[in-house]
Design a protein around this motif. Structure first.
Motif, PDB file in Angstrom:
ATOM      1  N   UNK A  83       0.857  -1.178   0.000  1.00 30.36           N
ATOM      2  CA  UNK A  83       0.000   0.000   0.000  1.00 30.36           C
ATOM      3  C   UNK A  83       0.897   1.234   0.000  1.00 30.36           C
ATOM      4  N   UNK A  84       0.575   2.217  -0.880  1.00 31.30           N
ATOM      5  CA  UNK A  84       1.423   3.409  -0.906  1.00 31.30           C
ATOM      6  C   UNK A  84       0.714   4.664  -0.402  1.00 31.30           C
ATOM      7  N   UNK A  85      -0.583   4.777  -0.659  1.00 31.24           N
ATOM      8  CA  UNK A  85      -1.312   5.950  -0.191  1.00 31.24           C
ATOM      9  C   UNK A  85      -2.798   5.720  -0.379  1.00 31.24           C
ATOM     10  N   UNK A  86      -3.602   6.720   0.032  1.00 33.12           N
ATOM     11  CA  UNK A  86      -5.030   6.671  -0.260  1.00 33.12           C
ATOM     12  C   UNK A  86      -5.257   7.244  -1.653  1.00 33.12           C
ATOM     13  N   UNK A  87      -6.312   6.782  -2.298  1.00 30.88           N
ATOM     14  CA  UNK A  87      -6.634   7.360  -3.605  1.00 30.88           C
ATOM     15  C   UNK A  87      -6.888   8.862  -3.460  1.00 30.88           C
ATOM     16  N   UNK A  88      -7.447   9.247  -2.307  1.00 33.77           N
ATOM     17  CA  UNK A  88      -7.742  10.664  -2.058  1.00 33.77           C
ATOM     18  C   UNK A  88      -6.480  11.512  -1.994  1.00 33.77           C
TER      19      UNK A  88
ATOM     20  N   UNK B  74      -8.021  -0.596  -3.604  1.00 36.93           N
ATOM     21  CA  UNK B  74      -8.867  -1.470  -2.805  1.00 36.93           C
ATOM     22  C   UNK B  74      -9.328  -0.693  -1.588  1.00 36.93           C
ATOM     23  N   UNK B  75     -10.620  -0.568  -1.470  1.00 35.88           N
ATOM     24  CA  UNK B  75     -11.217   0.169  -0.361  1.00 35.88           C
ATOM     25  C   UNK B  75     -10.572   1.547  -0.196  1.00 35.88           C
ATOM     26  N   UNK B  76     -10.392   2.216  -1.324  1.00 37.17           N
ATOM     27  CA  UNK B  76      -9.897   3.583  -1.283  1.00 37.17           C
ATOM     28  C   UNK B  76      -8.395   3.694  -1.085  1.00 37.17           C
ATOM     29  N   UNK B  77      -7.681   2.557  -1.025  1.00 36.51           N
ATOM     30  CA  UNK B  77      -6.227   2.586  -0.838  1.00 36.51           C
ATOM     31  C   UNK B  77      -5.547   2.143  -2.122  1.00 36.51           C
ATOM     32  N   UNK B  78      -4.413   2.796  -2.419  1.00 36.47           N
ATOM     33  CA  UNK B  78      -3.687   2.462  -3.644  1.00 36.47           C
ATOM     34  C   UNK B  78      -2.570   1.471  -3.320  1.00 36.47           C
TER      35      UNK B  78
END
Lengths: 125, 867
Positions: A18-23, A115-119
């Motif tokens: 996981x690297x960051x949130x899509x937001x 996935x669930x807003x996470x990149x």
């Protein structure tokens, strides 16, 4: 969930990080993620995420994540996503990493998914 | 005197030449004579028809369309025909009134002569209609038709203060103009609820009314005149209206329409229309063989044409028919009715009406633009599907009349949004779509096919097209169309010429600028959805971002604008070859205090930056990592600095010399002016970077003439030079204006910059823009100093808006809570970029060259602001 597996990536299965949130990525823009010491440019374009190497092969500078994104029409007139390096404006296909200026230049690409807003970025080696 | 030796060559011919008699020598009658002469040119000399003109007025044909100019000083010569001209052409003139035509004997009586004719033409025109109201024959009542009428009006005006014209149509307004030229307080009375009801719709009439009222003419619409009131001596004192109101006036001019002069034709037994008019067929022949009628006396297809253009068409057709009837010509032409489209200038107001101008076609749609500021109104009437133009109205500005008329007449499907066709034209701007053989240049009557042929034969630019077709050499108004046609044709010929921004936008930057401005777009998504395709690219995104910034001056890193910005604008700094940035605080005019110099030095030392003095009198700090940028700017802002916009396509620097403040040669305060100008134009986003300089005397130490705008002081004021640059193709700026005071200078630069911002192509410096501007410097001067396009108020307002809405982008960035995240090097780590390698040289750090990196130099971390 958005999933776009890079067709050039091959088994074995990548290890996902996981690297960051899509937001964290404004639509149309990119960010740079540091994954296992590697700089990876992650873009959020037209609802998809794409991951490519951050290093511009033409200049050797780690700047691709700061490039402007957009689209181009390929030979079949299909609209495909691209990014242009901010230094000398060389453009690359975001999915394949292929340079649009020189046939023998490419950007390494990485599988990316949301996935669930996470990149998440997949590394294979 | 005839010489005897000439006799053999002029032996009497067995038959006399054919006799053509033309009754009436108005505009159309005269045109008929000309047409007969032209078309009979190929006839053998002995068969050349003898033309006799019967002229009722004491003078030969004159230009009735511009009658009111007879009161100009000096009065122009309105004559169309001269006695000498007619004599040389063998035309006989009989002054007098034609009486008694015998169509069986083919004779006509005039004065006490009887003339025989082989062909007879009625060109008797019309007479003014005077409504049957009490007092209409009183002294002080006039009509407006002939030069004699005008002379009578002029005599009466000497003892009058006010005049009223009954009739607010085309001729009535002409008459009103004439009264005003005579110095009378002038009124116009119209029965219909608006002016020019035959040509205009209500809004058009209203626009015209406003403009005419602004000229001081009283306009009274919806008024039914019941009588002309008289004073005790029986002279005109004014008008009384059916609604009980009244208007005082010393003289009255009737201009309430025309009626055909068909009395002689009636007496001659020719067929007339129910409501008058000599019936003609498509060859302009009346019911009697060999007798023709043209102009306002003729009734064709149940219609009388009160305009000169259809009259001229009839004259041409009638001439061909007559010659054919006399066995002297080829197949006769035909008149099948005329388009009533018209363009004219009334009281100085341009009015155009074409096609279905009033939108009577069932299901039609309209697009209109009513501009109370410029006093213009444009309306296009479109087909129900909105794809074709049916007609339109133009009030106040008819520059595009010919193009629009052609689009309406040809019915070609529109390829651009119709509203772009009525946005005020800008040079090199939106061009009408090429249509089949459209009339391109109305001055030289050049059509598209001639232009295309010339392009096919090798003409590749406007200059070449002008010289081989003549198009664009008249008023020059068609040059943008010419330009568009050239581009379209070159594309068709397979030559890659396109001013489209990129594959996502089929518009030039200027066209897109206008679309964004007119449609009121404020963000990329709306612009792309409405005018573009795909996802955009590195070309169109910054271009649109720049246009939005020029128009609205919003903070460029707002979420809706940030993805449009090139990396320099995205990080408000200039990217360098290794991906680091340079920082350049504004130093207005290049003037800086010791404390400020020290502050910059301290910031550079704190962040380990390389320092260099630039050519634009700034201090450049290089080698900043992006995550240091906010901290660097926090220190600079604390020391009183603001963004220098060195990263933007915007005003960069205004360089100056020390001027009269220090220099023994200086004549004005160049530094002070440079500072004021730089603070005025700071942050102005433009198609390319803008540089300027101000020199305090002609020695020009600030190198102002190598700048986009340069100012050089003289004792008489400031001289303004425009369109210079250094770079790949150095250009000296050209003198636009001289001896200006600061206020005029500033307004002129305001307009120059805004005009450039609005009309230049993407990445086009002012020099190239100026070179591409048809008419060049003179044109620029006309637009921004003489307001020839009526744009200045708009340009001024745009610049005022820019100046008023300026904010320091770096101050805004530091106040933006999104800034720390945006400037982080990595989205998922707080570490700094480890890929950068540095080499020390002459006491400062610089990026390592590739060969130095392969030598395995140890990466030198930047001295950070995070300690």
């Amino acid at each position: 969930m958005t999933l776009n597996l890079n067709p050039h990536s091959s088994p074995p299965l990548p290890s996902w990080q996981r690297v960051c949130s899509l937001a964290d990525i404004l639509p149309g823009l990119g960010v740079c993620a540091l994954v296992d010491g590697r700089q990876i440019a992650v873009f959020h374009v037209a609802g998809q995420v794409y991951a490519v190497s951050n290093r511009d092969p033409f200049t050797g500078a780690d700047v691709i994540s700061r490039g402007l994104t957009g689209s181009y029409r390929d030979r079949e007139a299909k609209e495909r996503p691209k990014v242009a390096s901010p230094l000398l404006k060389h453009a690359f296909d975001l999915e394949t990493g292929q340079s649009l200026d020189h046939a023998d230049m490419t950007l390494p690409t990485y599988p990316a998914r949301v996935q669930e807003g996470e990149v998440w970025i997949g590394l294979v080696d | 005197m005839p010489q005897p030796q000439n006799q053999p060559t002029s032996l009497p011919t067995p038959t006399r030449p054919p006799q053509i008699v033309v009754i009436g020598n108005g505009m159309v009658g005269h045109r008929l004579v000309e047409q007969l002469q032209t078309q009979a040119g190929a006839v053998a000399p002995q068969q050349t028809p003898q033309i006799t003109v019967i002229c009722e007025e004491s003078r030969l044909a004159y230009d009735r369309v511009h009658l009111s100019s007879h009161f100009d000083d000096p009065a122009p010569d309105l004559a169309l025909a001269t006695a000498e001209g007619y004599e040389q052409g063998g035309v006989r003139v009989v002054y007098g009134q034609a009486e008694a035509v015998d169509t069986a004997q083919k004779t006509i009586q005039v004065n006490d002569q009887t003339l025989s004719y082989d062909a007879l033409v009625f060109a008797t025109g019309s007479f003014p209609f005077v409504p049957p109201i009490a007092g209409r024959d009183a002294p002080g009542c006039f009509v407006y038709r002939t030069l004699d009428d005008l002379e009578q009006i002029r005599d009466a005006a000497r003892n009058a203060r006010s005049g009223v014209v009954i009739g607010g149509g085309l001729l009535g307004l002409e008459a009103a103009g004439a009264l005003q030229k005579l110095g009378l307080t002038t009124h116009v009375v119209e029965f219909a609820p608006q002016l020019m009801p035959a040509q205009l719709d209500a809004e058009g009439g209203q626009t015209l009314r406003r403009t005419i009222e602004d000229m001081g003419i009283g306009v009274h619409v919806g008024k039914s005149t019941s009588e002309v009131t008289l004073d005790d001596s029986g002279r005109v004192s004014g008008l009384a209206f059916a609604d009980g109101s009244a208007l005082e006036a010393d003289l009255v001019v009737f201009s309430a329409g025309i009626r055909p002069r068909d009395d002689l034709a009636r007496a001659s037994g020719l067929a007339l229309g129910e409501r008058g008019g000599i019936v003609i067929d498509d060859t302009c022949q009346t019911s009697a063989p060999g007798v023709y009628a043209v102009g306002e006396c003729a009734l064709h297809g149940g219609r009388i044409y009160g305009l000169v253009a259809p009259g001229y068409s009839m004259a041409k057709v009638a001439a061909a028919s007559i010659l054919h009837g006399l066995g002297l010509g080829n197949a006769p032409a035909t008149f099948t009715g005329a388009d009533l489209s018209t363009k004219l200038k009334l009281l100085g107001v341009e009015v155009g009406s074409f096609g279905d101008a009033k939108g009577v076609t069932e299901g039609c749609r309209t697009v209109s633009l009513s501009d109370n500021v410029r006093g213009t109104y444009s309306k296009l009437v479109l087909s129900a599907d909105g794809l074709r133009m049916l007609g339109g109205l133009l009030v106040g500005d008819t520059a595009r009349y010919n193009d629009l008329l052609d689009l309406a007449l040809f019915g070609t499907p529109l390829t651009v949004p119709p509203e772009t066709l009525i946005v005020p034209p800008l040079p090199g701007g939106a061009v009408l779509p090429a249509i089949t053989n459209a009339l391109i240049c109305s001055c030289e009557n050049v059509r598209a096919d001639a232009v295309c042929n010339a392009i096919g034969e090798g003409a590749r630019d406007i200059k070449a097209l002008k010289s081989c077709t003549g198009a664009g050499t008249g008023c020059g108004g068609c040059v943008p169309s010419l330009h568009g046609l050239l581009q379209g044709e070159l594309r068709r010929l397979g030559e890659t010429v396109s001013n489209h921004l990129c594959e996502h936008f089929a518009y030039s930057r200027q066209e897109l600028f206008n679309l964004i401005r007119v449609r009121g777009h404020r963000a990329w998504d709306g612009v792309l959805a409405a005018h573009g395709s795909g996802l955009g690219c590195e070309v169109c995104k910054p271009a649109v971002g720049s246009v939005l910034a020029s128009l609205h001056n919003e903070y460029v890193l707002k979420p809706q604008h940030a993805p449009l910005q090139d990396t320099n604008d995205a990080f408000l700094a200039n990217i360098q070859k290794n991906g680091t940035y340079s920082v350049m605080p504004r130093v207005p005019g290049g003037e800086i205090t010791a404390d400020s110099l020290i502050a910059i030095g301290e910031v550079a030392r704190n962040f380990g930056m390389y320092c260099k003095i630039t050519g634009g009198q700034r201090i450049d700090l290089l080698g900043a990592q992006r995550d240091d940028l906010p901290a660097i700017w926090a220190e600079l802002i604390a020391a009183g600095f603001e963004s220098g916009h060195a990263y933007g396509k915007s005003l960069r620097t205004i360089k100056s010399c020390v001027g009269s403040t220090w220099c023994r040669y200086g004549v004005q305060d160049s530094t002070g002016l440079a500072i004021r100008l730089e603070l005025r134009y700071r942050g102005l986003r433009s198609p390319h970077k803008l540089k300027s300089g101000v020199s305090g005397c002609t020695r020009e130490c600030a190198e102002a003439r190598s700048k986009d705008f340069g100012i050089i002081a003289t004792e008489a004021g400031w001289n303004l030079y425009v369109g210079g640059n250094g770079g790949v193709t150095p250009r000296h700026a050209l003198l636009l204006a001289e001896g200006l005071d600061e206020q005029t200078l500033t307004r002129t630069i305001d307009r120059y910059l805004m005009f450039y911002v609005r009309t230049a192509d993407r990445l086009q410096r002012t020099s190239a823009w100026l070179e591409g501007l048809e008419g060049g410097l003179d044109y620029l001067r006309a637009v921004i100093m003489d307001d020839s396009l009526g744009l200045c108020a708009d340009l001024d307002a745009a610049m005022d808006q820019h100046v008023g809405s300026y904010e320091d982008e770096w101050a805004a960035a530091l106040a933006d809570p999104a800034t720390p995240a945006r400037f982080r090097t990595f989205v998922n780590a707080d570490t700094r970029d480890t890929g950068l390698q540095w080499v020390e040289e002459r006491g400062q750090l610089r990026p390592a060259f590739a060969h130095e990196m392969t030598q395995g130099l140890t990466p030198l971390p930047m001295a950070g602001g995070d300690d």
